[in-house]
Design an enzyme around this catalytic site. Structure first.
Site, PDB file in Angstrom:
ATOM      1  N   SER A 153      -2.018  16.701   5.486  1.00 59.70           N
ATOM      2  CA  SER A 153      -1.820  15.092   5.129  1.00 59.70           C
ATOM      3  C   SER A 153      -3.407  14.452   5.587  1.00 59.70           C
ATOM      4  CB  SER A 153      -1.293  13.988   6.144  1.00 59.70           C
ATOM      5  OG  SER A 153      -1.511  13.017   6.364  1.00 59.70           O
ATOM      6  N   HIS A 161      -1.341  15.614   0.566  1.00 62.88           N
ATOM      7  CA  HIS A 161      -0.208  14.745   0.705  1.00 62.88           C
ATOM      8  C   HIS A 161      -1.323  13.862   1.521  1.00 62.88           C
ATOM      9  CE1 HIS A 161       3.416  12.845   2.812  1.00 62.88           C
ATOM     10  NE2 HIS A 161       2.514  12.504   3.460  1.00 62.88           N
ATOM     11  N   ASP A 193      -1.500   9.493   1.930  1.00 57.61           N
ATOM     12  CA  ASP A 193       0.138   8.118   2.435  1.00 57.61           C
ATOM     13  C   ASP A 193      -1.067   7.157   2.414  1.00 57.61           C
ATOM     14  OD1 ASP A 193       1.742   9.631   4.844  1.00 57.61           O
ATOM     15  OD2 ASP A 193      -0.328  10.820   5.269  1.00 57.61           O
ATOM     16  N   MET A 225      -0.139   2.940   2.706  1.00 52.53           N
ATOM     17  CA  MET A 225       0.739   2.049   3.553  1.00 52.53           C
ATOM     18  C   MET A 225      -0.084   0.301   3.103  1.00 52.53           C
ATOM     19  SD  MET A 225       0.759   3.617   7.835  1.00 52.53           S
ATOM     20  CE  MET A 225       1.007   5.537   7.105  1.00 52.53           C
ATOM     21  N   HIS A 269       2.774   9.982  -0.796  1.00 51.77           N
ATOM     22  CA  HIS A 269       3.701   9.271  -0.099  1.00 51.77           C
ATOM     23  C   HIS A 269       3.157   7.593   0.544  1.00 51.77           C
ATOM     24  CE1 HIS A 269       5.612   9.000   3.910  1.00 51.77           C
ATOM     25  NE2 HIS A 269       6.282   8.406   3.486  1.00 51.77           N
ATOM     26  N   MET A 323       4.310   3.903   1.260  1.00 50.68           N
ATOM     27  CA  MET A 323       5.390   3.503   2.009  1.00 50.68           C
ATOM     28  C   MET A 323       3.993   2.101   1.863  1.00 50.68           C
ATOM     29  SD  MET A 323       4.133   6.284   4.948  1.00 50.68           S
ATOM     30  CE  MET A 323       2.870   6.927   4.723  1.00 50.68           C
ATOM     31  N   MET A 345      12.053  12.383   7.062  1.00 54.26           N
ATOM     32  CA  MET A 345      10.612  11.775   7.624  1.00 54.26           C
ATOM     33  C   MET A 345      11.499  11.752   9.467  1.00 54.26           C
ATOM     34  SD  MET A 345       8.019  10.112   6.424  1.00 54.26           S
ATOM     35  CE  MET A 345       7.242   9.268   7.514  1.00 54.26           C
ATOM     36  N   ASP A 382       8.054  15.566   7.464  1.00 45.89           N
ATOM     37  CA  ASP A 382       7.231  14.806   7.788  1.00 45.89           C
ATOM     38  C   ASP A 382       6.617  14.133   8.739  1.00 45.89           C
ATOM     39  OD1 ASP A 382       4.287  13.531   7.555  1.00 45.89           O
ATOM     40  OD2 ASP A 382       4.888  11.754   5.329  1.00 45.89           O
TER      41      ASP A 382
HETATM   42  C1  DX5 Z   1       3.224   9.155   8.772  1.00 42.17           C
HETATM   43  C2  DX5 Z   1       2.971   9.570   7.868  1.00 42.17           C
HETATM   44  C3  DX5 Z   1       2.180  11.259   7.988  1.00 42.17           C
HETATM   45  C4  DX5 Z   1       1.311  11.522   8.997  1.00 42.17           C
HETATM   46  C5  DX5 Z   1       1.652  12.968   9.718  1.00 42.17           C
HETATM   47  O1  DX5 Z   1       3.838   7.607   8.342  1.00 42.17           O
HETATM   48  O2  DX5 Z   1       3.894   9.512   6.574  1.00 42.17           O
HETATM   49  O3  DX5 Z   1       2.307  12.209   7.103  1.00 42.17           O
HETATM   50  O4  DX5 Z   1       0.005  11.367   8.135  1.00 42.17           O
HETATM   51  O5  DX5 Z   1       1.108  12.609  10.617  1.00 42.17           O
HETATM   52  P1  DX5 Z   1       1.576  14.402  11.941  1.00 42.17           P
HETATM   53  O6  DX5 Z   1       1.318  15.867  10.586  1.00 42.17           O
HETATM   54  O7  DX5 Z   1      -0.324  14.050  12.705  1.00 42.17           O
HETATM   55  O8  DX5 Z   1       2.960  13.553  12.339  1.00 42.17           O
HETATM   56 ZN    ZN Z   2       3.562  11.253   4.448  1.00 41.90          ZN
END
Ligand code: DX5
Ligand code: ZN
Length: 225
Positions: free
Chosen positions: A11, A36, A38, A40, A69, A71, A140, A175
């Site tokens: 990620s 990956h 993220d 948001m 991903h 969010m 998740m 994840d």
């Molecule tokens: C959290 C993200 C993850 C995050 C995971 O909302 O979706 O992808 O980056 O980080 P770690 O592996 O550190 O939990």
């Molecule tokens: Zn993620």
């Protein structure tokens, strides 16, 4: 996608964005299968990260497929932009405003592999209607929003239910809090795609960390089958 091959997806949330190209090259050299990303929006989750413009920049720096991903509350509204930015997989949350199965259809119509995500507090039956339409389910293992949280083992019952009760044969991704001490139980439950932020980028040797995660997952997944 499919075939339930073990895939490791570092990620980039835990990468150093001031030297993104080097961090991407390092984990790609270490054998990462996916990157990956993220996304948001500060509404669906209480954090704000990046949009299609940065996904496009990551795509230019990467040779590995981007696992994006989302969010965000409006994944269908932004689907074209994220597809055009170079996403290979696009994952929406069932809990968001545009979290209906038609979002999976929209992603697929744009030539992107669709996935659906469930938060730890969402039961797996919420995605039953999505299962025939998606290539991947993201279970998740932390509340979405931030890297570096602790793994929630109670979500493993959802992974087992997807394989055993729903007969889901696509990819199951996990994840949140995935690392050397948690990846094996996830693979043993039937998950095969693993996101790891802190466990890769905060490790002294990210290349070795990717290889170590893969070895642990492959060993445990064999036992699942
Ligand atoms: C959290 C993200 C993850 C995050 C995971 O909302 O979706 O992808 O980056 O980080 P770690 O592996 O550190 O939990
Ligand atoms: Zn993620």
């Amino acid at each position: 996608m499919g075939g339930n091959r073990i895939r490791i997806a570092p990620s980039l949330l835990s990468a150093d964005f001031s030297r993104l190209r080097e961090d991407v090259a390092r984990v790609e050299g270490g054998g990462a299968d996916l990157l990956h990303v993220d996304v948001m929006d500060g509404h669906f989750v209480p954090n704000l990260t990046l949009g299609p413009f940065i996904v496009k920049a990551i795509h230019r720096a990467a040779t590995t497929p981007l696992d994006v991903h989302l969010m965000i509350d409006d994944p269908a509204t932004y689907a074209e932009e994220f597809a055009a930015a170079g996403s290979s997989l696009l994952v929406y949350h069932v809990e968001c405003r545009e979290g209906g199965p038609e979002t999976a259809e929209k992603f697929r119509s744009l030539g992107v592999s669709p996935g659906v995500a469930v938060r730890p507090d969402t039961p797996v039956d919420a995605i039953e209607a999505h299962l025939p339409l998606v290539d991947m389910v993201l279970v998740m293992s932390v509340m979405p929003g931030f890297a570096g949280q602790s793994f929630m083992p109670e979500v493993l019952t959802k992974v087992r239910a997807l394989r055993e009760e729903y007969g889901f044969t696509g990819d199951i991704q996990m994840d949140g809090g995935i690392g050397p001490s948690t990846i094996a139980v996830c693979a043993a439950a039937g998950a095969n795609v693993f996101v790891a932020g802190s466990a890769v980028f905060k490790a002294p040797d990210p290349v070795a960390a990717v290889a170590d995660l893969r070895a642990r997952a492959e060993e445990a997944f064999k036992n699942h089958r």
